[in-house]
Design a protein around this motif. Structure first.
Motif, PDB file in Angstrom:
ATOM      1  N   VAL A  44       0.823  -1.198   0.083  1.00 49.85           N
ATOM      2  CA  VAL A  44       0.018  -0.112  -0.065  1.00 49.85           C
ATOM      3  C   VAL A  44       1.015   1.377   0.068  1.00 49.85           C
ATOM      4  CG1 VAL A  44      -2.027  -1.189   1.077  1.00 49.85           C
ATOM      5  CG2 VAL A  44      -0.032  -0.140   2.497  1.00 49.85           C
ATOM      6  N   PHE A  45       0.415   2.158  -0.441  1.00 46.87           N
ATOM      7  CA  PHE A  45       1.225   3.648  -0.834  1.00 46.87           C
ATOM      8  C   PHE A  45       1.846   4.037   0.195  1.00 46.87           C
ATOM      9  CE2 PHE A  45      -2.983   5.246  -0.054  1.00 46.87           C
ATOM     10  CZ  PHE A  45      -2.641   6.513   0.448  1.00 46.87           C
ATOM     11  N   PHE A  46       1.265   4.222   1.519  1.00 48.23           N
ATOM     12  CA  PHE A  46       1.695   4.798   2.567  1.00 48.23           C
ATOM     13  C   PHE A  46       2.775   4.040   3.433  1.00 48.23           C
ATOM     14  CE2 PHE A  46      -2.186   2.560   3.858  1.00 48.23           C
ATOM     15  CZ  PHE A  46      -1.998   2.024   4.991  1.00 48.23           C
ATOM     16  N   MET A  47       2.690   2.550   3.145  1.00 55.22           N
ATOM     17  CA  MET A  47       3.838   1.907   3.790  1.00 55.22           C
ATOM     18  C   MET A  47       5.051   1.497   2.846  1.00 55.22           C
ATOM     19  SD  MET A  47       3.065   1.094   6.777  1.00 55.22           S
ATOM     20  CE  MET A  47       4.200  -0.247   7.295  1.00 55.22           C
ATOM     21  N   LEU A  48       4.706   1.579   1.579  1.00 58.19           N
ATOM     22  CA  LEU A  48       5.954   1.347   0.694  1.00 58.19           C
ATOM     23  C   LEU A  48       7.195   2.108   0.866  1.00 58.19           C
ATOM     24  CD1 LEU A  48       6.556  -0.646  -1.491  1.00 58.19           C
ATOM     25  CD2 LEU A  48       6.009   1.157  -3.001  1.00 58.19           C
ATOM     26  N   PRO A  49       7.086   3.258   1.197  1.00 62.16           N
ATOM     27  CA  PRO A  49       8.598   4.065   1.308  1.00 62.16           C
ATOM     28  C   PRO A  49       9.344   3.448   2.480  1.00 62.16           C
ATOM     29  CG  PRO A  49       6.844   5.770   0.870  1.00 62.16           C
ATOM     30  CD  PRO A  49       6.154   4.425   0.889  1.00 62.16           C
ATOM     31  N   TYR A  50       8.542   3.391   3.703  1.00 62.82           N
ATOM     32  CA  TYR A  50       9.356   2.730   4.729  1.00 62.82           C
ATOM     33  C   TYR A  50       9.922   1.447   4.539  1.00 62.82           C
ATOM     34  CZ  TYR A  50      10.236   1.074   9.327  1.00 62.82           C
ATOM     35  OH  TYR A  50      10.547   0.630  10.691  1.00 62.82           O
ATOM     36  N   ILE A  51       9.019   0.408   3.729  1.00 58.24           N
ATOM     37  CA  ILE A  51       9.518  -0.871   3.404  1.00 58.24           C
ATOM     38  C   ILE A  51      10.753  -0.837   2.737  1.00 58.24           C
ATOM     39  CG2 ILE A  51       8.837  -2.958   2.238  1.00 58.24           C
ATOM     40  CD1 ILE A  51       5.843  -2.272   3.353  1.00 58.24           C
ATOM     41  N   LEU A  52      10.584   0.096   1.538  1.00 64.07           N
ATOM     42  CA  LEU A  52      11.915   0.115   0.586  1.00 64.07           C
ATOM     43  C   LEU A  52      13.144   0.633   1.384  1.00 64.07           C
ATOM     44  CD1 LEU A  52      10.401   1.735  -2.339  1.00 64.07           C
ATOM     45  CD2 LEU A  52      11.114  -0.641  -2.147  1.00 64.07           C
ATOM     46  N   SER A  53      13.122   1.719   2.180  1.00 61.68           N
ATOM     47  CA  SER A  53      14.143   2.052   3.076  1.00 61.68           C
ATOM     48  C   SER A  53      14.796   0.943   3.960  1.00 61.68           C
ATOM     49  CB  SER A  53      13.807   3.390   3.888  1.00 61.68           C
ATOM     50  OG  SER A  53      12.755   2.974   4.628  1.00 61.68           O
ATOM     51  N   THR A  54      13.622   0.253   4.599  1.00 62.78           N
ATOM     52  CA  THR A  54      14.534  -0.661   5.563  1.00 62.78           C
ATOM     53  C   THR A  54      14.978  -2.063   4.753  1.00 62.78           C
ATOM     54  OG1 THR A  54      12.577   0.085   7.055  1.00 62.78           O
ATOM     55  CG2 THR A  54      13.770  -2.336   7.570  1.00 62.78           C
ATOM     56  N   PHE A  55      14.205  -2.372   3.655  1.00 62.51           N
ATOM     57  CA  PHE A  55      14.554  -3.463   2.785  1.00 62.51           C
ATOM     58  C   PHE A  55      15.985  -3.185   2.290  1.00 62.51           C
ATOM     59  CE2 PHE A  55      15.169  -5.043  -1.520  1.00 62.51           C
ATOM     60  CZ  PHE A  55      14.784  -6.583  -1.218  1.00 62.51           C
ATOM     61  N   THR A  56      16.107  -2.082   1.833  1.00 61.98           N
ATOM     62  CA  THR A  56      17.457  -1.819   1.239  1.00 61.98           C
ATOM     63  C   THR A  56      18.546  -1.826   2.084  1.00 61.98           C
ATOM     64  OG1 THR A  56      16.511  -0.416  -0.573  1.00 61.98           O
ATOM     65  CG2 THR A  56      18.806   0.095  -0.198  1.00 61.98           C
ATOM     66  N   ALA A  57      18.389  -1.337   3.254  1.00 66.05           N
ATOM     67  CA  ALA A  57      19.403  -1.074   4.464  1.00 66.05           C
ATOM     68  C   ALA A  57      19.756  -2.777   4.659  1.00 66.05           C
ATOM     69  CB  ALA A  57      19.222  -0.212   5.450  1.00 66.05           C
ATOM     70  N   ALA A  58      18.652  -3.487   4.889  1.00 63.82           N
ATOM     71  CA  ALA A  58      19.006  -4.901   5.449  1.00 63.82           C
ATOM     72  C   ALA A  58      19.781  -5.714   4.440  1.00 63.82           C
ATOM     73  CB  ALA A  58      17.478  -5.351   6.080  1.00 63.82           C
ATOM     74  N   HIS A  59      19.162  -5.587   3.208  1.00 63.52           N
ATOM     75  CA  HIS A  59      19.845  -6.519   2.167  1.00 63.52           C
ATOM     76  C   HIS A  59      21.243  -5.971   1.988  1.00 63.52           C
ATOM     77  CE1 HIS A  59      16.504  -9.233   0.405  1.00 63.52           C
ATOM     78  NE2 HIS A  59      16.120  -8.642   1.498  1.00 63.52           N
ATOM     79  N   LYS A  60      21.547  -4.685   1.996  1.00 65.09           N
ATOM     80  CA  LYS A  60      22.859  -4.465   1.848  1.00 65.09           C
ATOM     81  C   LYS A  60      23.958  -4.822   2.656  1.00 65.09           C
ATOM     82  CE  LYS A  60      22.366  -0.067  -0.465  1.00 65.09           C
ATOM     83  NZ  LYS A  60      22.692   1.442  -0.496  1.00 65.09           N
ATOM     84  N   SER A  61      23.305  -5.160   4.039  1.00 63.34           N
ATOM     85  CA  SER A  61      24.084  -5.543   5.164  1.00 63.34           C
ATOM     86  C   SER A  61      24.064  -7.127   4.964  1.00 63.34           C
ATOM     87  CB  SER A  61      23.337  -5.431   6.466  1.00 63.34           C
ATOM     88  OG  SER A  61      23.912  -6.178   7.514  1.00 63.34           O
ATOM     89  N   ALA A  62      22.978  -7.700   4.324  1.00 61.53           N
ATOM     90  CA  ALA A  62      23.118  -9.195   4.194  1.00 61.53           C
ATOM     91  C   ALA A  62      24.109  -9.534   2.950  1.00 61.53           C
ATOM     92  CB  ALA A  62      21.592  -9.586   3.692  1.00 61.53           C
ATOM     93  N   LEU A  63      24.069  -8.887   2.128  1.00 62.37           N
ATOM     94  CA  LEU A  63      25.214  -9.055   1.044  1.00 62.37           C
ATOM     95  C   LEU A  63      26.509  -8.968   1.485  1.00 62.37           C
ATOM     96  CD1 LEU A  63      23.668  -7.336  -2.171  1.00 62.37           C
ATOM     97  CD2 LEU A  63      23.447  -9.822  -1.517  1.00 62.37           C
ATOM     98  N   GLU A  64      26.904  -7.947   2.411  1.00 60.46           N
ATOM     99  CA  GLU A  64      28.067  -7.842   3.029  1.00 60.46           C
ATOM    100  C   GLU A  64      28.503  -8.989   3.875  1.00 60.46           C
ATOM    101  OE1 GLU A  64      31.812  -6.391   3.943  1.00 60.46           O
ATOM    102  OE2 GLU A  64      30.405  -5.906   2.261  1.00 60.46           O
ATOM    103  N   VAL A  65      27.397  -9.572   4.582  1.00 63.40           N
ATOM    104  CA  VAL A  65      27.749 -10.738   5.317  1.00 63.40           C
ATOM    105  C   VAL A  65      27.960 -12.088   4.410  1.00 63.40           C
ATOM    106  CG1 VAL A  65      26.645 -12.085   7.350  1.00 63.40           C
ATOM    107  CG2 VAL A  65      26.407  -9.880   7.196  1.00 63.40           C
ATOM    108  N   LEU A  66      27.270 -12.080   3.408  1.00 62.48           N
ATOM    109  CA  LEU A  66      27.447 -13.209   2.755  1.00 62.48           C
ATOM    110  C   LEU A  66      28.963 -12.968   1.914  1.00 62.48           C
ATOM    111  CD1 LEU A  66      24.053 -13.834   0.743  1.00 62.48           C
ATOM    112  CD2 LEU A  66      25.440 -15.432   1.938  1.00 62.48           C
ATOM    113  N   ALA A  67      29.348 -11.698   1.524  1.00 61.39           N
ATOM    114  CA  ALA A  67      30.662 -11.563   1.002  1.00 61.39           C
ATOM    115  C   ALA A  67      31.685 -12.181   2.113  1.00 61.39           C
ATOM    116  CB  ALA A  67      30.745 -10.462   0.626  1.00 61.39           C
ATOM    117  N   ALA A  68      31.377 -11.654   3.226  1.00 64.02           N
ATOM    118  CA  ALA A  68      32.585 -11.896   4.441  1.00 64.02           C
ATOM    119  C   ALA A  68      32.542 -13.462   4.587  1.00 64.02           C
ATOM    120  CB  ALA A  68      32.110 -11.282   5.801  1.00 64.02           C
TER     121      ALA A  68
END
Length: 838
Positions: A123-147
């Protein structure tokens, strides 16, 4: 659920890992490792023991705005593949996520590129928060996988300040937009304004994909199936001249030849851009920011422009890139050989670093004959960098064409422009330049023959009308934003009359140059004194009272004074300038907000509700009549196309042409009625009787054509074409005689004149269709006879009046002759008396 209730956005992340692909795949295929890389996941419960396509119940702990934490549960499915993993998530608030982890060997197998692409819908009012949280979490996950793959220890924590700061920024910018921009413009409840501003501003500041696929709904035509995809997928604001249909405004009404299309009045934005680039057959073309590929389809099909031999495209949005690739592949498979070569790239329009596969990379040897940027260059960061990189990629004699936004030089310091660039972030601040600076920048880079054409009057008003007609969702938020931009561009700040010039056609007269300055642009109009007089009359009648200042009167002896009298012209120029300024500076806005005043100064006027205009001047009435005539001709052309396709047996094409004709015919009847009512209002304003009668006849012909075309698009059609297995050979006469006998009675008939012949108009019709066509033609003939009778009656009355006038003139001439004789007698008597005195 559709936009704007739910929105869909794509996120693409990449990580280079210095480990072989097999090691990275091993980690990805281990669910425990994959889930443990996320800093948000606190618990995972498997729902199925299967090793592939397994489902899990996952618990996340999420921080909201850095103030408190809450837990949420959702379902997650994993599908293990040879080159990665597919994921699917179904969470609360209607949130779904489809992800793809893909492994690719780089550096000759010594390293691995791991890509994480996800399509998020919520839904439109939740999507910005979901995207910002998702992006930060997955960037961290990729770094952990690389490590893990590189056998090093690293797990960076999620920075909750980064995910919460956009909320604070959105709150501040929302207050600014409500106080400064939205409240003075709109008349809707405050809670709707706050919600709309929050979504709009928060979205611009947090989302990486501002478009998605929401434009598909704009391409739907009346009568289209709501569940089927649209026929076109245009994503630009369009060129709204003589049309109110979105695909026509974006693409144009096609002709078979380019020269024929240039003469067509439907010159839409895409084909106008192609025409400006002067594309030729066999060109190598770079299409930048092509959206979901509709401009690519137009170039490759070659229906309304020369067909290139090579087309390269680039877009920064993954969902657009993949959709374009699929659509282009389908089109190429249907084209005859030789087919154009197509090379599509995913990336930013500006080459940020050395990328050998980027079309504008300096090391790439590929050159282009034409570079096109359709309604997108103002988003580039920055446009100057793009133009600088594009220049050396043009082949000798090559051209670049852009449909872009620039501003008036005197309005660059406007607070609204600062608001658009710094707060709303609609376009980078570096891209806010004047038209003069735009041209000079290109010339400094080395471009020659730079031409700038202002088409804003045919873009923003029509796009606003169209959005308003789409109803809730499109009408009260996007249209208000664009309409606010339009108003900020056209709100008049000052008016000057700088000079005049003499013109000889249609007869010698003087016109005055009016310069109008708005917030972000300026333009000029040429008007003669009689047009000022018409304006004064029209706004006085429309408002009910005369403007606060009077027009400068005509000089008593102006008919004997030369039109080049500098003193007379200067007095009139000063008086006319004072007249316009008095209207602009008046405390009451009823005169300057009138339709007649805006039309006089050339201000683009947005029609309320997306419908036809309800007020007319004498000139705009004729413009509306021409527009309706053009629309009727377009409908007739579609009907002829339908009949031709039906004769060839193309049922699908015939049906499509008929649907297109119906869509164009829709809404004509109320517009003709509005035109008729507008004529009644013009009659009250003092239009001459002869002109009134002429325009009445014009409206009658429009209505007749509309009724005729309505019957033609709804008439039942039956074809008598033979089937594939049926012979169409005529029956031999011998067989006929054997069946009926030789003494067959043949009635004697008498035919006057030549045998009647089938016409193109009657050939596709059955008996009922021919009868209906006959009735329409008979009614039209009756109406034409009635009109002819009226004209003849009027001619008779004019003849009688002329005869009476001639008789009266003869009587006057007789009296004049008698008076001449009498005066001649007196002169003779006087001469005799003078002779006696002499």
């Amino acid at each position: 659920m559709v936009w704007p209730v739910t929105l869909q956005r794509t996120v693409l992340l990449k990580q280079t890992i210095h480990a072989p692909p097999e090691a990275v795949l091993t980690l990805l295929h281990d669910p425990d490792v994959l889930f443990s890389t996320s800093p948000l996941i606190t618990n995972v419960s498997p729902d199925s023991p299967q090793a592939s396509n397994s489902s899990y119940t996952v618990t996340d702990t999420i921080s909201f705005a850095g103030l408190f934490n809450f837990k949420t549960k959702y379902k997650c499915w994993l599908d293990l593949l040879e080159d990665g993993v597919n994921t699917k998530v179904a969470a609360g608030f209607g949130t779904t996520l489809k992800g793809q982890y893909r492994v690719k060997a780089v550096l000759e197998g010594e390293a691995t590129e791991l890509s994480d692409e996800a399509v998020v819908e919520s839904v439109f009012f939740m999507l910005p928060y979901i995207l910002s949280t998702f992006t930060a979490a997955h960037k961290s996950a990729l770094e952990v996988l690389a490590a893990k793959a590189e056998n090093r220890s690293s797990r960076p924590p999620v920075n909750h300040l980064d995910t919460s700061f956009p909320h604070l920024w959105a709150t501040v910018t929302t207050l600014v937009v409500i106080v400064y921009y939205v409240l003075p413009k709109l008349h809707i409840p405050s809670y709707m304004i706050i919600a709309a501003a929050l979504v709009l501003l928060y979205w611009f500041n947090t989302a990486s994909d501002p478009y998605g696929l929401s434009h598909l709904s704009l391409n739907k035509l009346p009568g289209d199936n709501a569940d089927s995809p649209p026929r076109t997928e245009w994503l630009n604001m369009g060129f709204w001249k003589d049309t109110d249909i979105f695909p026509e405004a974006c693409e144009g009404e096609m002709g078979s030849q380019q020269n024929a299309f240039r003469a067509n009045s439907h010159v839409a934005l895409c084909v106008k851009l192609i025409d400006a680039a002067r594309c030729q057959n066999g060109d190598h073309i770079l299409d930048v920011g092509h959206g979901t590929g509709e401009s690519l389809m137009l170039l490759l099909s070659g229906t309304s422009s020369p067909r290139p031999s090579n087309v390269t495209g680039i877009t920064s949005l993954p969902v657009h890139h993949h959709r374009s690739q699929d659509r282009v592949n389908v089109l190429l498979s249907s084209l005859p050989r030789p087919r154009p070569e197509v090379d599509l790239h995913l990336g930013d329009a500006v080459c940020q670093r050395a990328q050998a596969d980027h079309p504008l990379d300096a090391s790439s040897p590929k050159l282009f004959d034409r570079i096109l940027a359709l309604d997108c260059a103002y988003h580039f960061n920055t446009r100057c960098d793009f133009l600088r990189q594009a220049y050396p990629k043009l082949a000798p004699g090559g051209r670049i064409a852009l449909a872009d936004i620039c501003f008036d030089a005197r309005m660059l310091q406007s607070r609204r422009l600062w608001f658009l660039a710094s707060v709303v972030r609609l376009l980078p601040a570096h891209n806010i330049v004047s038209g003069e600076d735009y041209v000079s920048q290109m010339k400094e880079m080395g471009y020659v023959d730079v031409e700038l054409e202002d088409i804003s009057a045919y873009v923003f008003p029509g796009f606003v009308r169209f959005l308003k007609a789409r109803g809730l969702g499109w009408s009260w938020l996007p249209s208000k934003v664009i309409e606010g931009l339009l108003q900020s561009m056209t709100a008049i700040q000052a008016v000057y009359i700088r000079g005049w010039e003499e013109r000889s056609a249609p007869k010698p007269h003087t016109v005055y140059r009016i310069e109008i300055q708005a917030h972000v642009r300026s333009w000029q109009m040429w008007r003669r004194y009689s047009e000022f007089d018409d304006l004064h009359t029209e706004i006085s009648k429309a408002v009910g009272s005369p403007p606060p200042a009077s027009l400068p009167p005509k000089h008593k002896f102006s008919f004997i004074r030369a039109r080049t009298d500098e003193k007379l012209l200067e007095e009139r120029r000063s008086g006319l300038e004072g007249y316009l300024r008095a209207i602009l500076s008046a405390k009451e806005d009823q005169w300057r907000e009138s339709f007649a005043f805006k039309d006089f100064l050339g201000v683009p006027v947005s029609r309320q509700g997306g419908g036809p205009p309800t007020q007319f001047t004498s000139a705009t009435w004729l413009d509306e009549h021409i527009e309706l005539q053009t629309r009727i001709r377009a409908v007739r052309a579609d009907i002829n196309k339908r009949d031709a396709l039906s004769d060839r047996g193309d049922v699908g094409g015939s049906h499509k042409a008929n649907v297109t004709a119906k869509a164009k015919l829709a809404g004509l009847s109320p517009r003709i009625s509005t035109l008729e009512k507008g004529l009644e209002e013009l009659a009250l304003s003092g239009i001459s009787e002869g002109e009134l009668q002429r325009r009445t006849d014009m409206v009658a012909r429009l209505r007749d054509d509309h009724e005729k075309l309505t019957r033609m698009v709804t008439v039942a059609r039956q074809t008598s074409r033979p089937s594939a297995g049926t012979s169409s050979m005529p029956v031999p006469e011998t067989d006929r005689e054997a069946l009926l006998g030789v003494n067959v009675f043949k009635p004697v008939t008498r035919v006057f004149g030549a045998q009647p012949k089938e016409t193109e108009q009657t050939r596709p019709l059955d008996d009922h269709g021919i009868f209906g066509l006959q009735q329409v033609q008979m009614q039209q003939q009756d109406q034409e006879l009635s009109q002819l009778s009226t004209i003849l009656h009027r001619q008779k009355q004019l003849g009688i009046a002329i005869g009476n006038e001639i008789v009266s003139q003869n009587e006057v001439l007789d009296d004049l002759l008698n008076e001449v004789d009498r005066v001649g007698g007196k002169l003779t008597t006087t001469n005799r008396q003078l002779n006696r005195l002499g």
